[in-house]
Scaffold this motif. Structure first.
Motif, mmCIF file in Angstrom:
data_model
loop_
_atom_site.group_PDB
_atom_site.id
_atom_site.type_symbol
_atom_site.label_atom_id
_atom_site.label_comp_id
_atom_site.label_asym_id
_atom_site.label_seq_id
_atom_site.Cartn_x
_atom_site.Cartn_y
_atom_site.Cartn_z
ATOM 1 N N UNK A 1 -13.684 -5.033 2.178
ATOM 2 C CA UNK A 1 -12.364 -4.447 1.925
ATOM 3 C C UNK A 1 -11.772 -5.064 0.650
ATOM 4 N N UNK A 2 -11.443 -4.196 -0.299
ATOM 5 C CA UNK A 2 -10.895 -4.635 -1.594
ATOM 6 C C UNK A 2 -9.392 -4.318 -1.612
ATOM 7 N N UNK A 3 -8.517 -5.339 -1.573
ATOM 8 C CA UNK A 3 -7.060 -5.055 -1.566
ATOM 9 C C UNK A 3 -6.588 -4.568 -2.940
ATOM 10 N N UNK A 4 -5.689 -3.602 -2.931
ATOM 11 C CA UNK A 4 -5.090 -3.062 -4.162
ATOM 12 C C UNK A 4 -3.576 -2.924 -3.922
ATOM 13 N N UNK A 5 -2.775 -3.537 -4.791
ATOM 14 C CA UNK A 5 -1.322 -3.426 -4.685
ATOM 15 C C UNK A 5 -0.768 -2.702 -5.902
ATOM 16 N N UNK A 6 0.172 -1.796 -5.651
ATOM 17 C CA UNK A 6 0.743 -0.987 -6.725
ATOM 18 C C UNK A 6 2.264 -0.981 -6.581
ATOM 19 N N UNK A 7 2.977 -1.216 -7.690
ATOM 20 C CA UNK A 7 4.435 -1.103 -7.679
ATOM 21 C C UNK A 7 4.832 0.366 -7.602
ATOM 22 N N UNK A 8 5.838 0.657 -6.773
ATOM 23 C CA UNK A 8 6.273 2.046 -6.614
ATOM 24 C C UNK A 8 6.719 2.620 -7.955
ATOM 25 N N UNK A 9 7.383 1.827 -8.784
ATOM 26 C CA UNK A 9 7.880 2.307 -10.075
ATOM 27 C C UNK A 9 6.738 2.644 -11.035
ATOM 28 N N UNK A 10 5.545 2.067 -10.805
ATOM 29 C CA UNK A 10 4.419 2.308 -11.707
ATOM 30 C C UNK A 10 3.631 3.557 -11.343
ATOM 31 N N UNK A 11 3.941 4.184 -10.221
ATOM 32 C CA UNK A 11 3.196 5.367 -9.813
ATOM 33 C C UNK A 11 3.506 6.539 -10.739
ATOM 34 N N UNK A 12 2.463 7.292 -11.081
ATOM 35 C CA UNK A 12 2.684 8.496 -11.855
ATOM 36 C C UNK A 12 3.431 9.508 -10.984
ATOM 37 N N UNK A 13 4.262 10.339 -11.637
ATOM 38 C CA UNK A 13 5.132 11.231 -10.889
ATOM 39 C C UNK A 13 4.352 12.164 -9.955
ATOM 40 N N UNK A 14 3.243 12.805 -10.391
ATOM 41 C CA UNK A 14 2.505 13.662 -9.438
ATOM 42 C C UNK A 14 2.031 12.905 -8.206
ATOM 43 N N UNK A 15 1.635 11.615 -8.395
ATOM 44 C CA UNK A 15 1.212 10.831 -7.227
ATOM 45 C C UNK A 15 2.398 10.586 -6.295
ATOM 46 N N UNK A 16 3.616 10.348 -6.874
ATOM 47 C CA UNK A 16 4.792 10.137 -6.032
ATOM 48 C C UNK A 16 5.071 11.382 -5.208
ATOM 49 N N UNK A 17 5.013 12.569 -5.860
ATOM 50 C CA UNK A 17 5.286 13.813 -5.133
ATOM 51 C C UNK A 17 4.247 14.025 -4.040
ATOM 52 N N UNK A 18 2.978 13.765 -4.376
ATOM 53 C CA UNK A 18 1.931 13.908 -3.364
ATOM 54 C C UNK A 18 2.141 12.944 -2.209
ATOM 55 N N UNK A 19 2.569 11.735 -2.522
ATOM 56 C CA UNK A 19 2.799 10.740 -1.477
ATOM 57 C C UNK A 19 3.972 11.153 -0.586
ATOM 58 N N UNK A 20 5.044 11.736 -1.206
ATOM 59 C CA UNK A 20 6.188 12.209 -0.406
ATOM 60 C C UNK A 20 5.736 13.310 0.548
ATOM 61 N N UNK A 21 4.961 14.283 0.019
ATOM 62 C CA UNK A 21 4.487 15.387 0.872
ATOM 63 C C UNK A 21 3.606 14.876 2.001
ATOM 64 N N UNK A 22 2.672 13.965 1.662
ATOM 65 C CA UNK A 22 1.755 13.449 2.696
ATOM 66 C C UNK A 22 2.514 12.643 3.741
ATOM 67 N N UNK A 23 3.424 11.799 3.292
ATOM 68 C CA UNK A 23 4.192 10.979 4.228
ATOM 69 C C UNK A 23 5.067 11.853 5.119
ATOM 70 N N UNK A 24 5.640 12.934 4.535
ATOM 71 C CA UNK A 24 6.484 13.846 5.317
ATOM 72 C C UNK A 24 5.673 14.465 6.460
ATOM 73 N N UNK A 25 4.457 14.920 6.147
ATOM 74 C CA UNK A 25 3.613 15.524 7.182
ATOM 75 C C UNK A 25 3.126 14.471 8.168
#
Length: 632
Positions: A551-575
């Motif tokens: 298992x390779x840990x990866x941490x990402x700052x929310x502010x560093x996410x590209x906008x399409x990834x943020x929208x995709x994450x909102x849609x996925x989390x909503x579902x």
């Protein structure tokens, strides 16, 4: 609360969540609170500590048993003048101490923040917390930030507060104490605040005629509309207050020019205004004229001094009584301060009624002579009136007017009527011009807010962006008020969209996630306010056999996410969290994109799918936001 280490009671205030999210605000809050904690003054509520525990920022301070001035005013009405001046003196000394030692400004002096303890000690509370204040609530409720009944004009106009702002607020508080009423009262908090800028301060004597004139002069100087026209320090105010407490006039005499409404077209010059040499000379001359007509400075106006200044055997009782009444009226602050005043008053009253050396047998004759003298004067006045009436009605009939005089009179009345109409037209034109200037100012402010919101939203500073709309959301102009409230709704929806996955902890653990810069998908481990923790799973084979995984840990700052990834994450989390109302999801995503000023066509599509009042309002903003993005 109870402080265990020192075994003493304490009061604790915690910071509201909307301020706790702002890093810049937290820094200023801790800095000022720590500075306040280093102050030790008998009239300042002692601060103990400031810190943070589990994301809760707190401010611990001395627990004071007593009542606020607001509570006393609501139950007992106005204060006695001497008591009100003593309270102002102690608060002024506290402000002087805070300014000279830590350059601290309270920013919210008002009866709510002044406490009288059970031992009648006056305490100033919330020093180091007042920066939290400054915005009027959107619902126009009575309990509002900034307290418009007492706020200085420069704070309302967006200029930084200093010690002169505290002097203004203390003057408004003193006005309330001696009259029982606030200096300015409007139908809404916004109207009350505006009166500090536009309306002339009423004299306290208009409300309570018995208030001494020197006290009125002191309050009028403290509440001059421009900072440069007030006392320039608390020490300067205390000098004037000491004179007033002795019954003297303050050194500073208020001029009518200091009470004129602030010219909003020249705000910079108005805020830089100072007392000119000519104005200082005029104020000094007016003060000298007051001393000439009523020599308060250094004069002894006790009953004993008045009695000794007249030879009671030579002066008529009526004349002596008139002099005494005049001295009493003109020196209301100093009269009867002599320790023997009651006895002396009785002695003087006896001297007035019975001149020294006059026996019981002499009194009727003198009284009879006095009545005869008054009768002669009355007859003489009636004779003069009769002669005047005879001459007027016989020699010059009152109703007789020549045609020429009548024509001139009618022409004069017509000219006066035309002049009044011209003045009313000019006044209406000036009012229309001022309104247009105010509307243009609001239009400029609206464009500025559009531009300033975009970078804040891209950094997810939604609370800070919402605060910027508070002033316009309280405007009297419905167009701009409704627009500002709609933008606040947009920012709340954008924040809600982000909250579908942010701060969810391990609730979304196991959900598929591709981190920026990675090709292989991973899965979410946990998400906090700022960081997404994920991991990529590599399977390990030996001789074509699966023997384990890495298992390779990866941490990402929310502010560093590209906008399409943020929208995709909102849609996925909503579902993933069971969301079924796609219209609600599209409304949040559309508001989030519009707030950022990015992917505006996608924002349009989402808002069209959402429909509803809010969606239609936000659709009308898309083209304006596009122009604002180009201007950045």
């Amino acid at each position: 609360a109870h402080q265990l280490s020192l075994d003493r009671p304490a009061a604790i205030k915690i910071l509201h969540d909307k301020f706790a999210r702002d890093a810049a605000f937290i820094k200023n809050f801790i800095h000022e609170a720590r500075a306040a904690a280093q102050l030790n003054h008998p009239s300042i509520v002692q601060a103990y500590a400031v810190g943070e525990e589990d994301g809760i920022y707190y401010f611990a301070m001395e627990y004071v048993q007593g009542n606020t001035l607001k509570s006393v005013l609501s139950h007992s009405g106005r204060f006695v003048v001497d008591q009100a001046l003593r309270i102002a003196q102690e608060i002024g000394a506290a402000l002087d101490f805070a300014w000279n030692n830590k350059q601290l400004v309270h920013r919210d002096i008002k009866p709510d923040n002044i406490i009288i303890t059970e031992n009648r000690v006056v305490k100033l509370a919330d020093l180091g917390l007042a920066r939290v204040r400054g915005d009027i609530l959107n619902d126009h409720s009575e309990e509002i930030f900034g307290t418009p009944q007492y706020v200085a004009p420069e704070q309302l106009l967006g200029y930084p507060a200093d010690n002169r702002s505290d002097i203004y607020s203390l003057g408004a508080t003193l006005f309330h104490l001696v009259t029982g009423e606030c200096p300015y009262v409007g139908k809404t908090p916004a109207e009350t605040a505006r009166k500090h800028i536009t309306d002339v301060l009423p004299s306290p004597r208009d409300i309570v005629p018995g208030i001494p004139e020197p006290v009125c002069h002191l309050i009028q100087w403290m509440m001059a509309k421009r900072p440069g026209h007030r006392h320039q320090s608390a020490a300067e105010f205390l000098e004037d207050l000491a004179l007033v407490q002795k019954g003297d006039y303050p050194k500073h005499h208020p001029l009518k020019a200091f009470a004129k409404p602030i010219d909003v077209k020249n705000i910079e010059q108005e805020m830089k205004a100072v007392v000119t040499a000519r104005q200082a000379a005029e104020a000094a001359e007016m003060r000298r004229s007051l001393h000439t007509s009523c020599p308060l400075d250094g004069s002894d106006y006790s009953v004993a001094s008045i009695t000794q200044s007249h030879n009671l055997s030579d002066v008529r009782p009526a004349v002596l009584k008139h002099d005494l009444d005049h001295a009493t009226t003109r020196t209301s602050l100093k009269l009867a301060k002599s320790p023997n005043a009651p006895a002396e008053s009785e002695a003087l009253a006896a001297a007035v009624d019975t001149p020294p050396g006059a026996s019981e047998e002499e009194r009727p004759d003198k009284r009879e002579w006095s009545r005869i003298s008054r009768l002669k004067v009355l007859i003489f006045i009636l004779l003069l009136f009769g002669l005047w009436a005879f001459y007027y009605f016989w020699h010059e009939p009152p109703n007789k007017m020549s045609q020429r005089e009548l024509h001139e009179k009618l022409v004069e009345q017509e000219q006066q009527h035309l002049q009044r109409e011209a003045e009313e037209a000019d006044e209406a034109a000036r009012a229309a011009e001022l309104r247009e200037q105010r509307l243009q100012t609001l239009r400029d402010q609206r464009e500025r807010l559009r531009r300033e919101t975009i970078p804040l939203a891209r950094r997810h500073r939604f609370a800070q962006a919402r605060n910027d709309y508070a002033a316009m959301a309280a405007s009297q102009e419905a167009e701009f008020r409704d627009w500002a409230r709609g933008r606040v709704e947009m920012l709340e929806l954008a924040e809600k969209a982000l909250a579908t996955f942010r701060n969810t902890g391990t609730e979304l653990a196991g959900m598929r996630f591709v981190a920026p810069g990675q090709i292989r998908p991973g899965q979410i481990v946990s998400i906090d306010n700022t960081t997404i923790s994920s991991e990529i799973i590599d399977q390990i084979y030996e001789r074509a056999q699966l023997v384990g995984e890495r298992r390779i840990p990866v941490e990402v700052a929310v502010e560093d996410l590209e906008l399409p990834r943020v929208i995709g994450l909102i849609d996925s989390a909503w579902s993933h969290r069971g969301g079924t109302d796609k219209a609600e999801r599209d409304l949040m995503v559309g508001a989030y994109l519009l707030a950022r000023g990015e992917m505006l066509e996608e924002a349009r599509r989402r808002l069209q799918n959402a429909r509803g009042r809010i969606a239609q309002s936000l659709l009308g903003e898309i083209d304006s936001v596009r122009e604002a993005v180009r201007a950045l």
